[in-house]
Design a protein around this motif. Structure first.
Motif, PDB file in Angstrom:
ATOM      1  N   ASN A 167       0.782  -1.244   0.000  1.00 32.73           N
ATOM      2  CA  ASN A 167       0.000   0.000   0.000  1.00 32.73           C
ATOM      3  C   ASN A 167       0.811   1.289   0.000  1.00 32.73           C
ATOM      4  OD1 ASN A 167      -2.545  -1.428   0.132  1.00 32.73           O
ATOM      5  ND2 ASN A 167      -2.106  -1.822   2.296  1.00 32.73           N
ATOM      6  N   ASP A 168       2.145   1.186  -0.125  1.00 28.70           N
ATOM      7  CA  ASP A 168       2.964   2.412  -0.138  1.00 28.70           C
ATOM      8  C   ASP A 168       4.234   2.156  -0.947  1.00 28.70           C
ATOM      9  OD1 ASP A 168       3.735   5.052   0.493  1.00 28.70           O
ATOM     10  OD2 ASP A 168       4.833   4.376   2.270  1.00 28.70           O
ATOM     11  N   LEU A 169       4.053   1.909  -2.241  1.00 28.45           N
ATOM     12  CA  LEU A 169       5.177   1.463  -3.062  1.00 28.45           C
ATOM     13  C   LEU A 169       5.929   2.625  -3.706  1.00 28.45           C
ATOM     14  CD1 LEU A 169       3.422  -1.699  -4.420  1.00 28.45           C
ATOM     15  CD2 LEU A 169       5.452  -1.642  -2.959  1.00 28.45           C
ATOM     16  N   VAL A 170       6.396   3.528  -2.848  1.00 26.38           N
ATOM     17  CA  VAL A 170       7.218   4.651  -3.295  1.00 26.38           C
ATOM     18  C   VAL A 170       8.626   4.148  -3.616  1.00 26.38           C
ATOM     19  CG1 VAL A 170       5.890   6.354  -2.007  1.00 26.38           C
ATOM     20  CG2 VAL A 170       7.863   5.251  -0.919  1.00 26.38           C
ATOM     21  N   SER A 171       9.375   4.975  -4.299  1.00 25.81           N
ATOM     22  CA  SER A 171      10.714   4.602  -4.748  1.00 25.81           C
ATOM     23  C   SER A 171      11.595   4.095  -3.620  1.00 25.81           C
ATOM     24  CB  SER A 171      11.376   5.805  -5.427  1.00 25.81           C
ATOM     25  OG  SER A 171      12.727   5.542  -5.717  1.00 25.81           O
ATOM     26  N   GLY A 172      11.584   4.787  -2.479  1.00 27.40           N
ATOM     27  CA  GLY A 172      12.483   4.444  -1.382  1.00 27.40           C
ATOM     28  C   GLY A 172      12.166   3.146  -0.687  1.00 27.40           C
ATOM     29  N   ASN A 173      11.024   2.546  -0.994  1.00 34.53           N
ATOM     30  CA  ASN A 173      10.678   1.266  -0.392  1.00 34.53           C
ATOM     31  C   ASN A 173      11.053   0.074  -1.266  1.00 34.53           C
ATOM     32  OD1 ASN A 173       9.712   2.467   1.907  1.00 34.53           O
ATOM     33  ND2 ASN A 173       7.599   2.549   1.182  1.00 34.53           N
ATOM     34  N   LEU A 174      11.628   0.351  -2.432  1.00 29.41           N
ATOM     35  CA  LEU A 174      12.135  -0.692  -3.327  1.00 29.41           C
ATOM     36  C   LEU A 174      13.637  -0.470  -3.476  1.00 29.41           C
ATOM     37  CD1 LEU A 174       9.173  -0.035  -5.592  1.00 29.41           C
ATOM     38  CD2 LEU A 174       9.714  -2.393  -5.002  1.00 29.41           C
ATOM     39  N   LEU A 175      14.416  -1.370  -2.893  1.00 32.44           N
ATOM     40  CA  LEU A 175      15.865  -1.204  -2.851  1.00 32.44           C
ATOM     41  C   LEU A 175      16.557  -2.354  -3.575  1.00 32.44           C
ATOM     42  CD1 LEU A 175      16.321  -0.209   0.916  1.00 32.44           C
ATOM     43  CD2 LEU A 175      16.009   1.307  -1.049  1.00 32.44           C
ATOM     44  N   PHE A 176      17.609  -2.000  -4.302  1.00 30.86           N
ATOM     45  CA  PHE A 176      18.365  -2.988  -5.067  1.00 30.86           C
ATOM     46  C   PHE A 176      19.818  -2.951  -4.603  1.00 30.86           C
ATOM     47  CE2 PHE A 176      14.873  -1.292  -7.555  1.00 30.86           C
ATOM     48  CZ  PHE A 176      14.182  -2.443  -7.893  1.00 30.86           C
ATOM     49  N   ALA A 177      20.299  -4.095  -4.135  1.00 30.90           N
ATOM     50  CA  ALA A 177      21.679  -4.208  -3.664  1.00 30.90           C
ATOM     51  C   ALA A 177      22.380  -5.313  -4.440  1.00 30.90           C
ATOM     52  CB  ALA A 177      21.697  -4.503  -2.164  1.00 30.90           C
ATOM     53  N   GLU A 178      23.665  -5.477  -4.194  1.00 28.05           N
ATOM     54  CA  GLU A 178      24.441  -6.454  -4.949  1.00 28.05           C
ATOM     55  C   GLU A 178      23.969  -7.878  -4.701  1.00 28.05           C
ATOM     56  OE1 GLU A 178      28.542  -5.942  -4.109  1.00 28.05           O
ATOM     57  OE2 GLU A 178      28.665  -3.924  -4.962  1.00 28.05           O
ATOM     58  N   ASP A 179      23.574  -8.170  -3.451  1.00 30.15           N
ATOM     59  CA  ASP A 179      23.244  -9.549  -3.112  1.00 30.15           C
ATOM     60  C   ASP A 179      21.782  -9.893  -3.338  1.00 30.15           C
ATOM     61  OD1 ASP A 179      22.515  -7.801  -1.074  1.00 30.15           O
ATOM     62  OD2 ASP A 179      22.756  -9.303   0.505  1.00 30.15           O
ATOM     63  N   ARG A 180      20.866  -8.885  -3.216  1.00 31.21           N
ATOM     64  CA  ARG A 180      19.442  -9.180  -3.341  1.00 31.21           C
ATOM     65  C   ARG A 180      18.661  -7.878  -3.453  1.00 31.21           C
ATOM     66  NH1 ARG A 180      16.968  -9.977   2.625  1.00 31.21           N
ATOM     67  NH2 ARG A 180      15.187  -9.180   1.452  1.00 31.21           N
ATOM     68  N   ASP A 181      17.361  -8.031  -3.696  1.00 29.78           N
ATOM     69  CA  ASP A 181      16.463  -6.892  -3.786  1.00 29.78           C
ATOM     70  C   ASP A 181      15.565  -6.877  -2.552  1.00 29.78           C
ATOM     71  OD1 ASP A 181      17.529  -6.574  -6.366  1.00 29.78           O
ATOM     72  OD2 ASP A 181      15.984  -7.891  -7.211  1.00 29.78           O
ATOM     73  N   TYR A 182      15.067  -5.677  -2.189  1.00 33.57           N
ATOM     74  CA  TYR A 182      14.306  -5.523  -0.955  1.00 33.57           C
ATOM     75  C   TYR A 182      13.006  -4.761  -1.209  1.00 33.57           C
ATOM     76  CZ  TYR A 182      18.727  -6.575   1.493  1.00 33.57           C
ATOM     77  OH  TYR A 182      19.884  -7.161   1.939  1.00 33.57           O
ATOM     78  N   LEU A 183      11.972  -5.171  -0.503  1.00 32.05           N
ATOM     79  CA  LEU A 183      10.732  -4.404  -0.391  1.00 32.05           C
ATOM     80  C   LEU A 183      10.564  -4.107   1.092  1.00 32.05           C
ATOM     81  CD1 LEU A 183       8.120  -3.223  -1.543  1.00 32.05           C
ATOM     82  CD2 LEU A 183       7.092  -5.495  -1.384  1.00 32.05           C
ATOM     83  N   ILE A 184      10.711  -2.834   1.479  1.00 35.20           N
ATOM     84  CA  ILE A 184      10.781  -2.483   2.895  1.00 35.20           C
ATOM     85  C   ILE A 184       9.602  -1.598   3.304  1.00 35.20           C
ATOM     86  CG2 ILE A 184      13.315  -2.631   2.826  1.00 35.20           C
ATOM     87  CD1 ILE A 184      13.330   0.479   2.995  1.00 35.20           C
ATOM     88  N   ASP A 185       9.497  -1.351   4.600  1.00 33.07           N
ATOM     89  CA  ASP A 185       8.570  -0.404   5.221  1.00 33.07           C
ATOM     90  C   ASP A 185       7.113  -0.865   5.101  1.00 33.07           C
ATOM     91  OD1 ASP A 185       7.266   1.669   6.395  1.00 33.07           O
ATOM     92  OD2 ASP A 185       8.068   3.232   5.100  1.00 33.07           O
ATOM     93  N   TYR A 186       6.630  -1.512   6.154  1.00 31.74           N
ATOM     94  CA  TYR A 186       5.285  -2.098   6.135  1.00 31.74           C
ATOM     95  C   TYR A 186       4.304  -1.357   7.044  1.00 31.74           C
ATOM     96  CZ  TYR A 186       7.321  -5.656   3.260  1.00 31.74           C
ATOM     97  OH  TYR A 186       7.952  -6.292   2.203  1.00 31.74           O
ATOM     98  N   GLU A 187       4.521  -0.064   7.209  1.00 31.39           N
ATOM     99  CA  GLU A 187       3.618   0.731   8.054  1.00 31.39           C
ATOM    100  C   GLU A 187       2.194   0.763   7.500  1.00 31.39           C
ATOM    101  OE1 GLU A 187       5.441   4.158  10.611  1.00 31.39           O
ATOM    102  OE2 GLU A 187       5.919   4.497   8.508  1.00 31.39           O
ATOM    103  N   TYR A 188       2.059   0.794   6.196  1.00 33.24           N
ATOM    104  CA  TYR A 188       0.736   0.852   5.571  1.00 33.24           C
ATOM    105  C   TYR A 188       0.174  -0.531   5.245  1.00 33.24           C
ATOM    106  CZ  TYR A 188       1.159   5.921   4.644  1.00 33.24           C
ATOM    107  OH  TYR A 188       1.283   7.290   4.755  1.00 33.24           O
ATOM    108  N   ALA A 189       0.934  -1.590   5.526  1.00 30.88           N
ATOM    109  CA  ALA A 189       0.568  -2.918   5.054  1.00 30.88           C
ATOM    110  C   ALA A 189      -0.686  -3.441   5.760  1.00 30.88           C
ATOM    111  CB  ALA A 189       1.725  -3.892   5.258  1.00 30.88           C
TER     112      ALA A 189
END
Length: 281
Positions: A167-189
């Motif tokens: 419910n809050d898929l802004v840019s900063g909640n989708l992170l890409f790193a060398e080892d894996r990808d992340y979907l963070i911040d579940y305040e609105y979930a």
């Protein structure tokens, strides 16, 4: 909480932690610090947003998604204060800054992983009530948004099964790193129509190019959405622009910071385009 020139000092379990401010976060302040001998991100809600009804489910959601391998590793969480400490993800790049050609596909796969778990919390993300909650906290309108609140009725007429959504898929909640990808911040979930999440990602990240939208649909649906799904997606697109325009107007009234005014302006322009053309921006 104690302010210094370059750091903030907070207390966790009566222990002081020196925190370095970042420019991350809109409803929260995000700091970088060392905790338990590890580099961490500390999320502290802004005082003015603590009474919003949105954030009453995160403490329940976090254990449910733990095995999905989506979020950053958590080291501390207080559901009463909503202060949360997670690992600091080195060299992580958020969606808008990522230059990978397949970042839209990767984002779709992260979102689909959450949806495919088909978790039900029995706690609804009532986006219509949230719209009116934000509107009631607006003290001075930046735009005549009340003219478009009938869009809420269109959302009421969509009756897809609800499952846990971000419910809050802004840019900063989708992170890409060398080892894996992340979907963070579940305040609105909370439980919601997955199509709401899809349009959250598309509108919050300004995916206006139709071929890029198609990339997302191909990765998420595995096929072209049918006409009914397209119609419902467009309804949610209009609603997102209205909802977050209203939210940004509220935040601008609270903080008088230009970033919120810019968001309100951007969302209002997108909403007018939707209304006048009957099409995505």
């Amino acid at each position: 909480m104690k302010m210094t020139k370059e750091t903030i000092q907070i207390y966790i379990n009566n222990e002081p932690i020196e925190c370095i401010p970042t420019n991350l976060g809109l409803t929260n302040d995000i700091y970088k610090a060392t905790f338990m001998d590890k580099p961490v991100a500390i999320r502290i809600p802004k005082e003015e947003t603590k009474d919003l009804s949105t954030f009453d489910n995160e403490h329940y959601v976090l254990p449910l998604i733990k095995d999905l391998d989506l979020d950053a590793h958590e080291l501390y969480y207080n559901p009463e204060t909503r202060i949360r400490i997670t690992q600091w993800i080195d060299n992580a790049i958020e969606f808008k800054d990522c230059v990978m050609e397949d970042k839209i596909k990767k984002s779709a796969q992260l979102i689909k992983r959450l949806h495919d778990a088909k978790i039900v919390t029995n706690n609804e993300f009532d986006c219509i009530s949230l719209l009116y909650e934000y509107r009631n906290k607006v003290t001075h309108l930046l735009h005549p948004i009340d003219d478009y609140f009938t869009i809420a009725n269109e959302v009421r007429n969509i009756h897809n099964p609800h499952i846990l959504c971000h419910n809050d898929l802004v840019s900063g909640n989708l992170l890409f790193a060398e080892d894996r990808d992340y979907l963070i911040d579940y305040e609105y979930a909370k439980d919601n129509d997955p199509l709401f999440d899809i349009m959250s990602f598309i509108t919050e990240n300004n995916i206006v190019d139709k071929s890029q939208r198609q990339q997302f649909y191909d990765a998420y649906f595995g096929k072209e959405p049918d006409d009914q799904v397209k119609k419902e997606l467009f309804t949610f697109e209009k609603f997102h622009n209205l909802l977050w325009c209203t939210w940004a107007n509220m935040m601008f009234n609270l903080f008088n910071e230009e970033v919120y005014k810019d968001i309100a302006n951007e969302k209002y322009v997108a909403l007018l385009h939707n209304i006048k053309t009957g099409d995505s921006i």
